[in-house]
Design a protein around this motif. Structure first.
Motif, PDB file in Angstrom:
ATOM      1  N   VAL A  13       0.617  -1.220  -0.087  1.00  0.00           N
ATOM      2  CA  VAL A  13       0.068  -0.020   0.030  1.00  0.00           C
ATOM      3  C   VAL A  13       0.939   1.228   0.058  1.00  0.00           C
ATOM      4  O   VAL A  13       1.926   1.269   0.699  1.00  0.00           O
ATOM      5  N   GLY A  14       0.455   2.122  -0.928  1.00  0.00           N
ATOM      6  CA  GLY A  14       1.210   3.308  -0.990  1.00  0.00           C
ATOM      7  C   GLY A  14       0.648   4.401   0.010  1.00  0.00           C
ATOM      8  O   GLY A  14      -0.518   4.415   0.102  1.00  0.00           O
ATOM      9  N   VAL A  15       1.518   5.159   0.675  1.00  0.00           N
ATOM     10  CA  VAL A  15       1.033   5.827   1.944  1.00  0.00           C
ATOM     11  C   VAL A  15       1.674   7.268   1.774  1.00  0.00           C
ATOM     12  O   VAL A  15       2.918   7.306   1.734  1.00  0.00           O
ATOM     13  N   ASP A  16       0.706   8.387   1.873  1.00  0.00           N
ATOM     14  CA  ASP A  16       1.483   9.718   1.912  1.00  0.00           C
ATOM     15  C   ASP A  16       0.511  10.382   2.886  1.00  0.00           C
ATOM     16  O   ASP A  16      -0.324   9.875   3.701  1.00  0.00           O
ATOM     17  N   GLU A  17       0.558  11.967   2.790  1.00  0.00           N
ATOM     18  CA  GLU A  17      -0.144  12.601   3.918  1.00  0.00           C
ATOM     19  C   GLU A  17      -1.596  12.946   3.343  1.00  0.00           C
ATOM     20  O   GLU A  17      -2.401  13.739   4.248  1.00  0.00           O
ATOM     21  N   TRP A  23      -7.628   6.440   3.485  1.00  0.00           N
ATOM     22  CA  TRP A  23      -8.798   5.309   3.111  1.00  0.00           C
ATOM     23  C   TRP A  23      -8.192   4.152   2.370  1.00  0.00           C
ATOM     24  O   TRP A  23      -8.533   3.157   2.635  1.00  0.00           O
ATOM     25  N   ALA A  24      -7.174   4.259   1.571  1.00  0.00           N
ATOM     26  CA  ALA A  24      -6.518   3.185   0.964  1.00  0.00           C
ATOM     27  C   ALA A  24      -5.766   2.168   2.048  1.00  0.00           C
ATOM     28  O   ALA A  24      -5.669   1.198   1.929  1.00  0.00           O
ATOM     29  N   ALA A  28      -6.483  -1.461   2.911  1.00  0.00           N
ATOM     30  CA  ALA A  28      -5.375  -2.455   2.790  1.00  0.00           C
ATOM     31  C   ALA A  28      -5.260  -3.251   4.021  1.00  0.00           C
ATOM     32  O   ALA A  28      -5.110  -4.575   4.149  1.00  0.00           O
ATOM     33  N   ILE A  29      -5.534  -2.655   5.313  1.00  0.00           N
ATOM     34  CA  ILE A  29      -5.473  -3.598   6.613  1.00  0.00           C
ATOM     35  C   ILE A  29      -6.700  -4.334   6.530  1.00  0.00           C
ATOM     36  O   ILE A  29      -6.581  -5.431   6.898  1.00  0.00           O
ATOM     37  N   GLY A  30      -7.772  -4.010   6.121  1.00  0.00           N
ATOM     38  CA  GLY A  30      -9.053  -4.690   6.128  1.00  0.00           C
ATOM     39  C   GLY A  30      -8.806  -5.876   5.186  1.00  0.00           C
ATOM     40  O   GLY A  30      -9.000  -7.286   5.423  1.00  0.00           O
ATOM     41  N   THR A  31      -8.128  -5.830   3.919  1.00  0.00           N
ATOM     42  CA  THR A  31      -7.909  -6.963   3.036  1.00  0.00           C
ATOM     43  C   THR A  31      -6.949  -7.919   3.519  1.00  0.00           C
ATOM     44  O   THR A  31      -7.023  -9.078   3.486  1.00  0.00           O
ATOM     45  N   ALA A  32      -5.767  -7.130   4.101  1.00  0.00           N
ATOM     46  CA  ALA A  32      -4.865  -8.174   4.806  1.00  0.00           C
ATOM     47  C   ALA A  32      -5.302  -8.692   5.656  1.00  0.00           C
ATOM     48  O   ALA A  32      -4.848 -10.159   5.902  1.00  0.00           O
ATOM     49  N   PHE A  78      -0.741   4.826  10.175  1.00  0.00           N
ATOM     50  CA  PHE A  78      -1.132   3.632  10.976  1.00  0.00           C
ATOM     51  C   PHE A  78      -1.783   4.233  12.362  1.00  0.00           C
ATOM     52  O   PHE A  78      -2.840   3.958  12.621  1.00  0.00           O
ATOM     53  N   GLU A  79      -1.344   5.094  12.948  1.00  0.00           N
ATOM     54  CA  GLU A  79      -1.818   5.660  14.104  1.00  0.00           C
ATOM     55  C   GLU A  79      -3.199   6.393  13.945  1.00  0.00           C
ATOM     56  O   GLU A  79      -4.071   6.028  14.597  1.00  0.00           O
ATOM     57  N   ASP A  80      -3.201   6.924  12.778  1.00  0.00           N
ATOM     58  CA  ASP A  80      -4.479   7.746  12.522  1.00  0.00           C
ATOM     59  C   ASP A  80      -5.610   6.563  12.006  1.00  0.00           C
ATOM     60  O   ASP A  80      -6.586   7.061  12.308  1.00  0.00           O
ATOM     61  N   VAL A  81      -5.397   5.623  11.325  1.00  0.00           N
ATOM     62  CA  VAL A  81      -6.083   4.921  10.590  1.00  0.00           C
ATOM     63  C   VAL A  81      -6.486   3.799  11.707  1.00  0.00           C
ATOM     64  O   VAL A  81      -7.795   3.500  12.041  1.00  0.00           O
ATOM     65  N   SER A  82      -5.473   3.188  12.357  1.00  0.00           N
ATOM     66  CA  SER A  82      -5.869   2.096  13.223  1.00  0.00           C
ATOM     67  C   SER A  82      -5.438   2.031  14.564  1.00  0.00           C
ATOM     68  O   SER A  82      -5.409   0.888  15.398  1.00  0.00           O
TER      69      SER A  82
END
Length: 169
Positions: A13-17, A23-24, A28-32, A78-82
């Protein structure tokens, strides 16, 4: 560096600000989790780097600083999303410097799932900065999932007011 990455099929997964990237990452976390796959979170910095770093000794320090910042960006996402890096997933964080599309396509192997976010950008922004997601969709040799940033909820009162102003003479 690639030796440390998990083997087998992975979710890259590509991550930026951007919010679309968040959302991506969530997708990705859910799919993994659903498919019991390791996740590789990648942030690529577009910092200007000389093509021959050995020519300028300072370039090595700049590259190391940018790669450390990449790790901070992914950890913050990661902190923000999960609430942090998921404990139940095998997770690798990768930081690179250069063109994001090139590095993401380079990291995603056949059998991987490459996940990217796509935000709504204006014409001028698309003209000056090419789309990483479109580059990856074109050149990746694996499955690419592009997660569209959802629209903000439309307030019924505001939309009615806009309609009245538009049609009112």
């Amino acid at each position: 560096m690639d030796e440390d990455l998990p083997g087998g099929a992975r979710v890259v997964v590509g991550v930026d600000e951007t919010p679309a990237s968040r959302w991506a990452l969530a997708w990705a976390i859910g799919t993994a989790r659903l498919r019991h796959m390791p996740i590789v979170a990648v942030h690529v910095s577009r910092a200007p780097i000389h093509p021959f770093p050995e020519a300028l000794p300072v370039q090595h320090a700049i590259r190391q600083g940018e790669e450390a910042r990449c790790t901070e960006v992914v950890t913050a996402a990661f902190e923000d999303v999960s609430g942090g890096v998921p404990w139940d997933l095998t997770t690798a964080i990768v930081g690179r410097v250069g063109d994001p599309g090139y590095h993401l396509v380079d990291l995603a192997r056949e059998g991987d799932l490459l996940v990217l976010g796509r935000s709504r950008r204006g014409f001028l922004s698309r003209l000056l900065l090419p789309s990483t997601s479109m580059y990856c969709a074109r050149y990746a040799k694996t499955t690419v999932v592009i997660v569209q940033q959802p629209s903000p909820p439309d307030d019924a009162e505001l939309s009615a007011e806009r309609t009245r102003r538009f049609w009112h003479f």
